[in-house]
Design a protein around this motif. Structure first.
Motif, PDB file in Angstrom:
ATOM      1  N   ARG A 296       0.935  -1.246   0.132  1.00  0.00           N
ATOM      2  CA  ARG A 296       0.270  -0.087  -0.283  1.00  0.00           C
ATOM      3  C   ARG A 296       0.992   0.942   0.031  1.00  0.00           C
ATOM      4  NH1 ARG A 296      -5.718  -1.147   3.527  1.00  0.00           N
ATOM      5  NH2 ARG A 296      -6.274  -2.710   2.111  1.00  0.00           N
ATOM      6  N   LEU A 297       0.267   1.900  -0.676  1.00  0.00           N
ATOM      7  CA  LEU A 297       0.880   3.136  -0.294  1.00  0.00           C
ATOM      8  C   LEU A 297       0.416   4.326   1.166  1.00  0.00           C
ATOM      9  CD1 LEU A 297       2.384   5.755  -2.315  1.00  0.00           C
ATOM     10  CD2 LEU A 297       0.035   6.664  -2.620  1.00  0.00           C
ATOM     11  N   GLY A 299       0.532   5.754   4.346  1.00  0.00           N
ATOM     12  CA  GLY A 299       0.438   7.639   5.101  1.00  0.00           C
ATOM     13  C   GLY A 299      -0.546   8.128   3.990  1.00  0.00           C
ATOM     14  N   ARG A 303     -10.255   5.728   6.792  1.00  0.00           N
ATOM     15  CA  ARG A 303     -11.491   4.985   6.740  1.00  0.00           C
ATOM     16  C   ARG A 303     -12.387   6.230   7.149  1.00  0.00           C
ATOM     17  NH1 ARG A 303     -13.212   0.399   9.919  1.00  0.00           N
ATOM     18  NH2 ARG A 303     -12.381  -0.742   8.411  1.00  0.00           N
ATOM     19  N   ASN A 356      -2.541  11.477   4.656  1.00  0.00           N
ATOM     20  CA  ASN A 356      -3.174  11.394   5.750  1.00  0.00           C
ATOM     21  C   ASN A 356      -2.523  11.733   6.545  1.00  0.00           C
ATOM     22  OD1 ASN A 356      -1.402   9.150   7.438  1.00  0.00           O
ATOM     23  ND2 ASN A 356      -2.853   7.394   6.101  1.00  0.00           N
TER      24      ASN A 356
HETATM   25  C1  LIG Z   1      -3.658   8.127  12.487  1.00  0.00           C
HETATM   26  C2  LIG Z   1      -3.931   7.459  11.221  1.00  0.00           C
HETATM   27  O1  LIG Z   1      -4.111   6.276  11.782  1.00  0.00           O
HETATM   28  S1  LIG Z   1      -4.148   7.471   9.976  1.00  0.00           S
HETATM   29  C3  LIG Z   1      -3.898   6.097   9.020  1.00  0.00           C
HETATM   30  C4  LIG Z   1      -2.671   5.599   8.616  1.00  0.00           C
HETATM   31  N1  LIG Z   1      -2.316   4.469   8.031  1.00  0.00           N
HETATM   32  C5  LIG Z   1      -2.284   4.223   6.665  1.00  0.00           C
HETATM   33  O2  LIG Z   1      -1.548   5.859   6.408  1.00  0.00           O
HETATM   34  C6  LIG Z   1      -1.374   2.744   6.218  1.00  0.00           C
HETATM   35  C7  LIG Z   1      -2.167   2.965   4.386  1.00  0.00           C
HETATM   36  N2  LIG Z   1      -3.360   2.731   4.529  1.00  0.00           N
HETATM   37  C8  LIG Z   1      -4.699   1.951   4.706  1.00  0.00           C
HETATM   38  O3  LIG Z   1      -4.250   0.512   5.352  1.00  0.00           O
HETATM   39  C9  LIG Z   1      -6.012   2.293   4.179  1.00  0.00           C
HETATM   40  O4  LIG Z   1      -6.474   3.376   3.741  1.00  0.00           O
HETATM   41  C10 LIG Z   1      -6.653   2.143   6.346  1.00  0.00           C
HETATM   42  C11 LIG Z   1      -6.243   1.249   7.210  1.00  0.00           C
HETATM   43  C12 LIG Z   1      -5.995   3.612   7.012  1.00  0.00           C
HETATM   44  C13 LIG Z   1      -8.220   2.467   6.218  1.00  0.00           C
HETATM   45  O5  LIG Z   1      -8.767   0.883   5.475  1.00  0.00           O
HETATM   46  P1  LIG Z   1     -10.269   0.987   5.484  1.00  0.00           P
HETATM   47  O6  LIG Z   1     -10.698   2.167   5.648  1.00  0.00           O
HETATM   48  O7  LIG Z   1      -9.868  -0.484   6.213  1.00  0.00           O
HETATM   49  O8  LIG Z   1     -10.229   0.516   3.703  1.00  0.00           O
HETATM   50  P2  LIG Z   1     -10.022  -0.415   3.209  1.00  0.00           P
HETATM   51  O9  LIG Z   1      -8.862  -1.259   2.986  1.00  0.00           O
HETATM   52  O10 LIG Z   1     -11.043  -1.123   2.991  1.00  0.00           O
HETATM   53  O11 LIG Z   1      -9.278   0.212   0.782  1.00  0.00           O
HETATM   54  C14 LIG Z   1     -10.443   0.703  -0.241  1.00  0.00           C
HETATM   55  C15 LIG Z   1      -9.858   0.275  -1.282  1.00  0.00           C
HETATM   56  O12 LIG Z   1      -8.894   1.591  -1.246  1.00  0.00           O
HETATM   57  C16 LIG Z   1      -7.620   0.867  -1.104  1.00  0.00           C
HETATM   58  N3  LIG Z   1      -6.301   1.559  -0.163  1.00  0.00           N
HETATM   59  C17 LIG Z   1      -6.971   1.776   1.002  1.00  0.00           C
HETATM   60  N4  LIG Z   1      -5.365   2.239   1.190  1.00  0.00           N
HETATM   61  C18 LIG Z   1      -4.852   1.898   0.379  1.00  0.00           C
HETATM   62  C19 LIG Z   1      -2.956   2.262   0.479  1.00  0.00           C
HETATM   63  N5  LIG Z   1      -2.795   3.034   1.442  1.00  0.00           N
HETATM   64  N6  LIG Z   1      -2.488   2.441  -0.814  1.00  0.00           N
HETATM   65  C20 LIG Z   1      -3.326   1.623  -2.003  1.00  0.00           C
HETATM   66  N7  LIG Z   1      -4.362   1.202  -1.509  1.00  0.00           N
HETATM   67  C21 LIG Z   1      -5.862   1.675  -0.662  1.00  0.00           C
HETATM   68  C22 LIG Z   1      -7.583  -0.688  -1.208  1.00  0.00           C
HETATM   69  O13 LIG Z   1      -6.967  -1.579  -1.340  1.00  0.00           O
HETATM   70  C23 LIG Z   1      -9.341  -1.186  -0.868  1.00  0.00           C
HETATM   71  O14 LIG Z   1      -9.656  -0.909  -2.430  1.00  0.00           O
HETATM   72  P3  LIG Z   1      -9.969  -2.272  -3.395  1.00  0.00           P
HETATM   73  O15 LIG Z   1     -11.681  -1.520  -2.930  1.00  0.00           O
HETATM   74  O16 LIG Z   1     -10.541  -2.431  -4.898  1.00  0.00           O
HETATM   75  O17 LIG Z   1      -9.349  -3.859  -2.551  1.00  0.00           O
END
Ligand SMILES: CC(=O)SCCNC(=O)CCNC(=O)[C@H](O)C(C)(C)COP(=O)(O)OP(=O)(O)OC[C@H]1O[C@@H](n2cnc3c(N)ncnc32)[C@H](O)[C@@H]1OP(=O)(O)O
Ligand SMILES: O=C([O-])CC(=O)C(=O)O
Length: 426
Positions: A296-297, A299, A303, A356
């Motif tokens: 994943r990318l 940052g 949600r 984010n």
């Molecule tokens: C302070 C904080 O906690 S902010 C969050 C920090 N975390 C990160 O930056 C880690 C990277 N991001 C992620 O893993 C996610 O975006 C999360 C965990 C923050 C949110 O997850 P969820 O709301 O459950 O989203 P979900 O995992 O269902 O993703 C939805 C779609 O976007 C895609 N997606 C979500 N985040 C990313 C990402 N960072 N890079 C690439 N694709 C992504 C998923 O693959 C999914 O694609 P699909 O529909 O083709 O299967």
């Protein structure tokens, strides 16, 4: 006209009007008409966990407010300690209230000598500082037996002050221990962020005074991380708090949740990712590999935010202010390019994935000299205010113990088979 939905139960033919308030259906109303029918909601994506008056978040518009005050104004004009007062008390303090609050916090920054000598120094030499913090916060419950009086508001206030005050001391101690440096006692003549930087970096007497621009940047980052409604760690705080555990035990659970790379560990992952990308020429190939499902990318995505995280905009601006003092972190250019490429790519646009709060924060922390292991620790220092505000709120409301249901998908009933008669498939 009041909003409602009409549900027809096809089993009986009966119809029910269920009211909707602020986009939410109450589970009490639901259970009144349809007892025994649960929602299957993994990740609680469609569940409002609580009624709360602490933080307002509109993920589509990219709006964040603490107690009604826009995050942009607080980051510009306030201090972290004023914000912590606001989160906990609901209103901004007057001068007298603020002075008392700062004084109370300042005079609780010391930790018991046994926490330092016997507990912190007992960890393995290469212990992760966040692992140390999780354990140290839990250990505090054994030092304050009055913490069990959770229905006494005066006792609650005392634990709140202790926890907010001691987090930077524990955090800096965890760091110093992990790099083999001696513990630095708090310098209570300094401001909250300046004292933290002194406990981190002091190497010689009589005192350490950080550049005021770095002190302010630290304070702004503390403000931005102080609360974020029902995020994973706050939910952990509420779940454990709902069982009426003491606040140190509940905060240890919240700190543990924040340790996870999907939550507080993401900015560490961002630095790792940017370092691996290594040069501007590799950005497009990296984005391509993410789109092909290779990781994943970091940052990116959230949600709740389906727009630019308003905190990320402020963090990005703060990065330039910090670099005036520290010099530019070379990873910034790769991050900017990555953002540019991702925000013009259909994969990220269609999924509404934006930077984010974690995307730029690690770049600042690294420029200020913090090792990546410390990033989640830096998040936990101010988030304690949010956790405690939610804990206070749930106790004031006498909230129910959190106890969801499940969809059982295991075996149907079957008879016990003695061991000698069991047949296993090889
Ligand atoms: C302070 C904080 O906690 S902010 C969050 C920090 N975390 C990160 O930056 C880690 C990277 N991001 C992620 O893993 C996610 O975006 C999360 C965990 C923050 C949110 O997850 P969820 O709301 O459950 O989203 P979900 O995992 O269902 O993703 C939805 C779609 O976007 C895609 N997606 C979500 N985040 C990313 C990402 N960072 N890079 C690439 N694709 C992504 C998923 O693959 C999914 O694609 P699909 O529909 O083709 O299967
Ligand atoms: O709200 C979330 O899910 C994660 C987040 O940004 C935070 O805790 O600051």
């Amino acid at each position: 006209m009041a909003e409602s939905i009409t549900i027809t139960d096809n089993r009986t033919g009966e119809s029910f009007e269920i009211p909707i308030e602020n986009g939410v259906v109450s589970s009490h109303e639901w259970q009144k008409h349809l007892p025994g029918i649960w929602f299957y909601d993994p990740g609680l994506m469609s569940t409002a966990m609580a009624e709360s008056s602490i933080t307002y978040l509109d993920g589509d518009q990219g709006i964040l407010r603490y107690r009604g005050y826009p995050i942009e104004q607080l980051a510009e004009e306030s201090t972290y300690l004023e914000v912590s007062y606001l989160l906990l008390h609901g209103e901004l303090p007057n001068k007298e209230q603020y002075d008392k609050w700062v004084n109370d916090i300042t005079h609780h920054t010391f930790i018991h000598e046994n926490v330092r000598k016997r507990f912190l120094e007992g960890f393995h030499y290469d212990a992760h500082p966040m692992g140390i913090l999780v354990s140290a916060v839990a250990a505090l419950s054994t030092f304050y037996s009055d913490a069990k009086n959770i229905f006494d508001p005066a006792s609650r206030d005392k634990q709140i002050v202790r926890l907010i005050a001691k987090m930077p001391t524990l955090a800096a101690a965890a760091y110093r221990f992990s790099v083999g440096m001696p513990f630095v006692y708090p310098d209570n003549s300094l401001s909250f962020p300046a004292n933290f930087l002194s406990m981190m970096w002091k190497i010689a007497e009589p005192r350490y005074e950080a550049d005021p621009r770095l002190v302010r940047a630290m304070d702004v980052l503390f403000i931005l991380h102080a609360d974020h409604e029902q995020n994973c760690s706050t939910t952990a705080m509420r779940v454990v708090g709902s069982a009426h555990a003491d606040p140190y035990s509940a905060a240890a659970a919240a700190t543990a949740a924040l340790y996870g790379p999907r939550h507080g560990g993401a900015n560490e992952a961002v630095i790792k990712m940017l370092t691996e990308i290594g040069s501007l020429d590799n950005v497009s190939d990296f984005v391509k590999s993410v789109k092909e499902g290779h990781g994943r990318l970091q940052g990116f995505g959230h949600r709740v935010y389906k727009n630019y995280d308003p905190r990320a905009k402020i963090v990005k601006r703060t990065a330039y202010e910090v670099f005036e003092v520290t010099g530019k972190n070379p990873l910034l250019d790769i991050a900017l390019k990555l953002e540019e490429v991702a925000l013009s790519d259909d994969y990220f646009i269609s999924r509404r994935l934006y930077p984010n709060v974690d995307f730029y924060s690690g770049i600042i922390y690294q420029a200020m000299g913090f090792p990546v292991d410390m990033f989640p620790v830096l998040f936990a220092i101010p988030r304690i205010s949010g956790w405690l505000a939610h804990w206070n709120e749930l106790l004031e409301e006498d909230a129910k113990i959190v106890r969801p249901r499940q969809c059982y998908v295991g075996s149907d009933v079957r008879d016990y088979v003695p061991m000698e008669k069991r047949e296993f498939e090889s």
